[in-house]
Design a protein around this motif. Structure first.
Motif, mmCIF file in Angstrom:
data_model
loop_
_atom_site.group_PDB
_atom_site.id
_atom_site.type_symbol
_atom_site.label_atom_id
_atom_site.label_comp_id
_atom_site.label_asym_id
_atom_site.label_seq_id
_atom_site.Cartn_x
_atom_site.Cartn_y
_atom_site.Cartn_z
ATOM 1 N N ALA A 280 -15.099 7.121 -5.962
ATOM 2 C CA ALA A 280 -14.964 6.591 -7.324
ATOM 3 C C ALA A 280 -15.411 5.139 -7.367
ATOM 4 C CB ALA A 280 -13.511 6.697 -7.771
ATOM 5 N N ASP A 281 -15.702 4.659 -8.587
ATOM 6 C CA ASP A 281 -16.032 3.240 -8.740
ATOM 7 C C ASP A 281 -14.739 2.422 -8.843
ATOM 8 O OD1 ASP A 281 -15.029 3.416 -11.340
ATOM 9 O OD2 ASP A 281 -17.010 3.432 -12.299
ATOM 10 N N ASN A 283 -13.071 1.374 -11.213
ATOM 11 C CA ASN A 283 -12.128 1.822 -12.245
ATOM 12 C C ASN A 283 -11.618 3.245 -12.010
ATOM 13 O OD1 ASN A 283 -12.231 -0.548 -13.925
ATOM 14 N ND2 ASN A 283 -14.313 0.068 -14.489
ATOM 15 N N GLY A 284 -11.969 3.795 -10.860
ATOM 16 C CA GLY A 284 -11.518 5.157 -10.552
ATOM 17 C C GLY A 284 -12.370 6.237 -11.192
ATOM 18 N N ASN A 285 -13.516 5.837 -11.780
ATOM 19 C CA ASN A 285 -14.372 6.817 -12.449
ATOM 20 C C ASN A 285 -15.357 7.459 -11.472
ATOM 21 O OD1 ASN A 285 -13.228 6.169 -14.994
ATOM 22 N ND2 ASN A 285 -14.589 4.389 -15.158
ATOM 23 N N ASP A 295 -14.735 0.971 -20.819
ATOM 24 C CA ASP A 295 -13.268 0.826 -20.830
ATOM 25 C C ASP A 295 -12.567 2.148 -20.487
ATOM 26 O OD1 ASP A 295 -13.521 -1.830 -21.542
ATOM 27 O OD2 ASP A 295 -13.407 -1.414 -23.700
ATOM 28 N N CYS A 296 -13.100 2.840 -19.504
ATOM 29 C CA CYS A 296 -12.490 4.107 -19.062
ATOM 30 C C CYS A 296 -11.915 3.942 -17.663
ATOM 31 C CB CYS A 296 -13.539 5.228 -19.043
ATOM 32 S SG CYS A 296 -14.134 5.701 -20.671
ATOM 33 N N ARG A 297 -10.833 4.679 -17.412
ATOM 34 C CA ARG A 297 -10.216 4.637 -16.082
ATOM 35 C C ARG A 297 -9.934 6.075 -15.615
ATOM 36 N NH1 ARG A 297 -8.278 -0.111 -14.517
ATOM 37 N NH2 ARG A 297 -6.708 0.826 -13.169
ATOM 38 N N ASN A 298 -10.213 6.327 -14.332
ATOM 39 C CA ASN A 298 -9.919 7.638 -13.720
ATOM 40 C C ASN A 298 -10.511 8.795 -14.526
ATOM 41 O OD1 ASN A 298 -8.433 6.235 -11.776
ATOM 42 N ND2 ASN A 298 -6.557 6.381 -12.991
ATOM 43 N N GLU A 314 -8.555 7.667 -20.436
ATOM 44 C CA GLU A 314 -8.021 7.663 -19.070
ATOM 45 C C GLU A 314 -7.676 9.071 -18.625
ATOM 46 O OE1 GLU A 314 -4.780 5.102 -18.020
ATOM 47 O OE2 GLU A 314 -5.431 3.510 -19.371
ATOM 48 N N ASP A 315 -7.854 9.321 -17.319
ATOM 49 C CA ASP A 315 -7.419 10.597 -16.717
ATOM 50 C C ASP A 315 -7.956 11.817 -17.454
ATOM 51 O OD1 ASP A 315 -5.888 9.525 -14.567
ATOM 52 O OD2 ASP A 315 -4.372 8.929 -16.023
#
Length: 345
Positions: A280-281, A283-285, A295-298, A314-315
């Protein structure tokens, strides 16, 4: 040990929880989900060292004959058994045991798992093979990295040199019990990888499931080889009531053992599990194909064509495959197999 470990690679799973990428015509084992090689090709790669492993035996259904051939074409000496029907893992392994001969040490591997550390896998296989030679039926006990509720567990018993006797097999736990197992330290995940002498397995199967053992034996006796593929007798095999090796043999034997191993294992059982197996990067993406995330996470995006754009989520997991689009929360990934599209409706 020389090339005395005989890998048996089982290609039975359909991978409905990885819909829409995994479909009946090209299911999960035959997809390049982690890296450029498919999970099946990676399974072959792990047993390619002929000083340790004999040429593998593949057990698969007719529907996947061409995929097996296409993806294993350069493996010399490979044997293939074509099941006339899917009857779960216990009968599939029994077919391979009969064909290998009773003194062969079998290493049974699912075709659709990811293992990041191949040398750790090979070392565990050699340890397990030594115990198998002493009459143990050995499971790989995967070191748990989180309180997972989606896997069965193994409780280790006394030390038997290189491994442990198995005190008991434990069904998939709820979250509280999974936390306890992790804290206890004496529990491993049951990864579905097994090692034993073919004759020992067949003896145990005959003792615990005599009808199944007899039907498999009849199907092998009445089977025939054509174009390098062994075809068990369909009528005899049809009489078998399908059952997993866990229930049919491992849970009822007095000779169950386990070898603990930490090898970056995942069954890639759903999209969330795949996300965890990929890099993942910051940000968990995790993305594959055309995408833009702001502005996104996982978040995981996999697209084989259209560009996917997402903002402020997110998620979430988004998969585009042909004309099918899946959007799920990470927690919802377990239920993807229940969708009408995944079950071919």
């Amino acid at each position: 040990m020389g090339s005395s470990i005989h890998p048996v690679i089982l290609c039975g799973g359909s991978g409905t929880r990885l819909w829409p990428r995994s479909r009946a015509s090209r299911p999960k084992p035959f997809l390049p989900l982690v890296g450029h090689r498919t999970l099946f090709e990676q399974s072959l790669d792990r047993v390619a060292n002929r000083s340790v492993f004999a040429a593998p035996t593949i057990v698969a259904g007719k529907a996947h004959r061409e995929l097996v051939r296409e993806q294993s074409g350069d493996v010399e000496g490979l044997a293939m058994i074509e099941e006339p029907f899917g009857r779960n893992t216990a009968p599939a392994i029994a077919l391979a045991a009969h064909r290998a001969g009773e003194d062969a040490i079998l290493l049974v591997c699912p075709s659709d798992h990811h293992i990041a550390d191949a040398p750790a896998f090979a070392a565990a296989a050699e340890t397990a093979a030594a115990l198998a030679g002493e009459g143990w039926l050995v499971a790989f006990g995967i070191e748990p990295t989180r309180p997972e509720t989606g896997y069965g567990y193994i409780k280790r018993g006394e030390n038997i040199g290189g491994g442990f006797a198995i005190e008991r097999f434990v069904e998939k736990p709820d979250a509280a019990r999974a936390e306890q197992f992790l804290a206890d330290g004496g529990y491993s995940w049951n990864g579905g990888i097994f090692c034993f002498r073919a004759g020992t397995y067949l003896e145990e199967l005959a003792r615990q499931r005599p009808d199944m053992a007899a039907a498999v034996e009849r199907s092998v006796a009445g089977g025939q080889e054509a174009d390098g593929i062994f075809h068990p007798d369909a009528e005899a095999f049809a009489a078998i009531e399908g059952e997993s090796i866990d229930y049919a043999v491992m849970e009822g034997t007095e000779r169950a053992a386990m070898v603990p191993v930490s090898m970056g294992w995942s069954d890639i059982g759903n999209w969330q599990a795949l996300r965890e197996a990929l890099d993942a990067d910051a940000n968990g993406n995790v993305t594959r194909g055309r995408s833009e995330l702001v502005d996104c996470r996982n978040v995981m995006v996999q697209s084989d064509g259209p560009r996917v754009s997402a903002i402020g989520i997110e998620d979430i997991i988004i998969v585009v495959d042909g004309d099918e689009v899946l959007v799920t929360t990470a927690d919802g990934a377990q239920a993807v197999g229940k969708l009408a599209g995944a079950s071919g409706q």
